[in-house]
Design a protein around this motif. Structure first.
Motif, mmCIF file in Angstrom:
data_model
loop_
_atom_site.group_PDB
_atom_site.id
_atom_site.type_symbol
_atom_site.label_atom_id
_atom_site.label_comp_id
_atom_site.label_asym_id
_atom_site.label_seq_id
_atom_site.Cartn_x
_atom_site.Cartn_y
_atom_site.Cartn_z
ATOM 1 N N THR A 45 0.846 -1.190 0.000
ATOM 2 C CA THR A 45 0.000 0.000 0.000
ATOM 3 C C THR A 45 0.883 1.242 0.000
ATOM 4 O OG1 THR A 45 -1.759 -1.143 1.214
ATOM 5 C CG2 THR A 45 -1.786 1.263 1.250
ATOM 6 N N VAL A 46 0.685 2.110 -0.956
ATOM 7 C CA VAL A 46 1.494 3.329 -1.080
ATOM 8 C C VAL A 46 0.646 4.504 -0.615
ATOM 9 C CG1 VAL A 46 2.816 4.797 -2.640
ATOM 10 C CG2 VAL A 46 2.747 2.319 -3.016
ATOM 11 N N ASN A 47 0.942 5.012 0.561
ATOM 12 C CA ASN A 47 0.199 6.148 1.096
ATOM 13 C C ASN A 47 0.484 7.405 0.289
ATOM 14 O OD1 ASN A 47 -1.123 4.806 3.255
ATOM 15 N ND2 ASN A 47 0.772 4.862 4.446
ATOM 16 N N ILE A 48 -0.453 8.321 0.327
ATOM 17 C CA ILE A 48 -0.406 9.522 -0.502
ATOM 18 C C ILE A 48 0.044 10.706 0.339
ATOM 19 C CG2 ILE A 48 -1.782 11.030 -1.981
ATOM 20 C CD1 ILE A 48 -3.620 8.522 -2.403
ATOM 21 N N LEU A 49 1.036 11.435 -0.144
ATOM 22 C CA LEU A 49 1.589 12.564 0.599
ATOM 23 C C LEU A 49 0.615 13.736 0.611
ATOM 24 C CD1 LEU A 49 5.260 12.555 -0.776
ATOM 25 C CD2 LEU A 49 4.407 11.514 1.340
ATOM 26 N N ASP A 50 0.645 14.506 1.691
ATOM 27 C CA ASP A 50 -0.212 15.682 1.821
ATOM 28 C C ASP A 50 0.437 16.875 1.127
ATOM 29 O OD1 ASP A 50 -2.178 14.350 3.287
ATOM 30 O OD2 ASP A 50 -1.103 14.694 5.172
ATOM 31 N N ILE A 51 0.572 16.755 -0.182
ATOM 32 C CA ILE A 51 1.158 17.820 -0.988
ATOM 33 C C ILE A 51 0.314 17.975 -2.246
ATOM 34 C CG2 ILE A 51 3.519 17.408 -0.165
ATOM 35 C CD1 ILE A 51 4.015 15.908 -2.826
ATOM 36 N N HIS A 52 0.575 19.045 -2.992
ATOM 37 C CA HIS A 52 -0.043 19.175 -4.307
ATOM 38 C C HIS A 52 0.689 18.274 -5.298
ATOM 39 C CE1 HIS A 52 -2.660 22.409 -3.081
ATOM 40 N NE2 HIS A 52 -1.627 23.091 -2.592
ATOM 41 N N HIS A 53 -0.008 17.868 -6.339
ATOM 42 C CA HIS A 53 0.518 16.880 -7.298
ATOM 43 C C HIS A 53 0.798 15.561 -6.585
ATOM 44 C CE1 HIS A 53 0.413 18.682 -11.080
ATOM 45 N NE2 HIS A 53 1.683 18.923 -11.318
ATOM 46 N N GLU A 54 -0.041 15.256 -5.603
ATOM 47 C CA GLU A 54 0.167 14.056 -4.788
ATOM 48 C C GLU A 54 0.084 12.779 -5.608
ATOM 49 O OE1 GLU A 54 -3.888 14.339 -5.652
ATOM 50 O OE2 GLU A 54 -2.635 15.889 -4.779
ATOM 51 N N ASP A 55 -0.698 12.792 -6.688
ATOM 52 C CA ASP A 55 -0.796 11.585 -7.514
ATOM 53 C C ASP A 55 0.526 11.321 -8.232
ATOM 54 O OD1 ASP A 55 -1.365 13.976 -8.936
ATOM 55 O OD2 ASP A 55 -2.252 12.841 -10.578
ATOM 56 N N TYR A 56 1.171 12.358 -8.710
ATOM 57 C CA TYR A 56 2.460 12.203 -9.378
ATOM 58 C C TYR A 56 3.497 11.627 -8.418
ATOM 59 C CZ TYR A 56 6.695 13.602 -11.979
ATOM 60 O OH TYR A 56 7.901 13.615 -12.628
ATOM 61 N N ALA A 57 3.542 12.177 -7.208
ATOM 62 C CA ALA A 57 4.482 11.664 -6.202
ATOM 63 C C ALA A 57 4.203 10.195 -5.889
ATOM 64 C CB ALA A 57 4.404 12.504 -4.932
ATOM 65 N N MET A 58 2.930 9.818 -5.871
ATOM 66 C CA MET A 58 2.571 8.428 -5.587
ATOM 67 C C MET A 58 3.057 7.493 -6.689
ATOM 68 S SD MET A 58 -1.215 6.715 -5.408
ATOM 69 C CE MET A 58 -1.352 6.954 -7.189
ATOM 70 N N TRP A 59 2.830 7.869 -7.952
ATOM 71 C CA TRP A 59 3.277 7.004 -9.062
ATOM 72 C C TRP A 59 4.803 6.907 -9.086
ATOM 73 C CZ3 TRP A 59 -0.448 4.107 -10.105
ATOM 74 C CH2 TRP A 59 -1.757 4.568 -10.218
ATOM 75 N N LEU A 60 5.492 7.988 -8.769
ATOM 76 C CA LEU A 60 6.952 7.925 -8.674
ATOM 77 C C LEU A 60 7.384 6.943 -7.587
ATOM 78 C CD1 LEU A 60 7.933 11.698 -9.023
ATOM 79 C CD2 LEU A 60 8.609 9.868 -10.595
ATOM 80 N N ALA A 61 6.709 6.984 -6.440
ATOM 81 C CA ALA A 61 7.057 6.090 -5.332
ATOM 82 C C ALA A 61 6.844 4.631 -5.720
ATOM 83 C CB ALA A 61 6.226 6.436 -4.102
ATOM 84 N N ILE A 62 5.811 4.363 -6.493
ATOM 85 C CA ILE A 62 5.528 2.989 -6.937
ATOM 86 C C ILE A 62 6.612 2.509 -7.895
ATOM 87 C CG2 ILE A 62 3.937 1.615 -8.357
ATOM 88 C CD1 ILE A 62 1.647 3.277 -7.070
ATOM 89 N N LEU A 63 6.945 3.334 -8.877
ATOM 90 C CA LEU A 63 7.923 2.908 -9.887
ATOM 91 C C LEU A 63 9.350 2.910 -9.335
ATOM 92 C CD1 LEU A 63 6.558 4.519 -13.171
ATOM 93 C CD2 LEU A 63 5.995 2.341 -12.086
ATOM 94 N N ALA A 64 9.593 3.662 -8.276
ATOM 95 C CA ALA A 64 10.917 3.666 -7.649
ATOM 96 C C ALA A 64 11.262 2.307 -7.061
ATOM 97 C CB ALA A 64 10.990 4.742 -6.571
ATOM 98 N N LYS A 65 10.275 1.447 -6.913
ATOM 99 C CA LYS A 65 10.511 0.108 -6.380
ATOM 100 C C LYS A 65 11.065 -0.840 -7.440
ATOM 101 C CE LYS A 65 6.746 0.662 -3.004
ATOM 102 N NZ LYS A 65 7.491 0.482 -1.741
#
Length: 251
Positions: free
Chosen positions: A167-187
């Motif tokens: 489960t990839v939690n979502i950061l409390d920032i703007h463009h949070e979806d972009y940060a989430m997809w980066l976190a997923i692919l960083a794996k």
């Protein structure tokens, strides 16, 4: 976590005009093993009453209430994540729509062990729901390094596999979806495109990303504060992002 189940997270705030259409587009999916988590973020219109009627008609639909009101879509999305029971996590805003084959087309691509996320092309529609044939097309696949040049994953089309990345939690920032997809692919995984149009994105002047100057600053923040990329390399990625964003905005 239930294998094969798709948990669809739908944040909602004063969406009475659109949320019924969004839910109907989920109900029309040819893949039927899903749950829809509608997370209200303090609506003051009839949104909650509309969703309650859907809940009475279909047990796969659940209404949740976000209590962490920070005026960011990350909060209701994380509230939905906490309740999600599915192997797959997908996102649909309460004013957008899916086309019927969306889930069925995307889930097939997860058979590739290197694919942790799947996305699609999408079509822009007017605020009144009229389709425009203005299609935003994304590349066939994308890795973490490639995604740094700019987000090509339309969040209304994105879906990821928790069996592969957790489960990839979502950061409390703007463009949070972009940060989430980066976190997923960083794996170490890639994301793949179905190369089909599976969703309709509603253009609204009041949308959170309508102020383009603010969006530019959000992107810079992700490079520097989230991904911790050096100044000059951030400038390099940022230039590519700005060009791509201009092209996408003018489709």
């Amino acid at each position: 976590m239930k294998d094969g189940l798709v948990s669809i997270i739908m944040p909602m705030y004063n969406s009475a005009k659109y949320v019924g259409e969004a839910i109907d587009s989920v109900l029309s999916q040819t893949y039927t093993f899903w749950e829809l988590l509608v997370v209200d973020d303090g609506s003051t219109d009839d949104s909650v009453q509309i969703v309650k009627r859907y809940c009475q008609q279909d047990s796969r639909i659940r209404l949740l209430f976000n209590t962490n009101h920070i005026q960011q879509p990350s909060a209701p999305r994380n509230a939905g994540l906490c309740e999600a029971q599915g192997q797959f996590i997908a996102f649909l805003d309460s004013d957008d729509c899916w086309l019927p084959a969306k889930l069925n087309e995307q889930l097939k691509l997860f058979a590739d062990h290197g694919v942790a996320a799947v996305y699609s092309n999408y079509e822009k529609m007017a605020e009144d729901g009229k389709r425009s044939n203005r299609v935003v097309r994304a590349p066939e696949s994308v890795s973490y390094d490639q995604l740094l040049y700019g987000n090509v994953i339309g969040n209304l089309t994105g879906i990821y596999d928790r069996n592969k990345v957790g489960t990839v939690n979502i950061l409390d920032i703007h463009h949070e979806d972009y940060a989430m997809w980066l976190a997923i692919l960083a794996k170490g995984f890639i994301a793949r495109n179905t190369n089909t149009v599976t969703a309709l994105y509603r253009l609204r002047p009041s949308s959170i990303t309508s102020n383009k100057l603010k969006v530019l600053s959000w992107q810079w923040n992700i490079y520097r504060q989230v991904e911790h990329i050096g100044f000059f390399k951030s400038c390099y990625y940022y230039l590519h992002y700005a060009v791509r964003a201009y092209i996408k905005n003018n489709i």
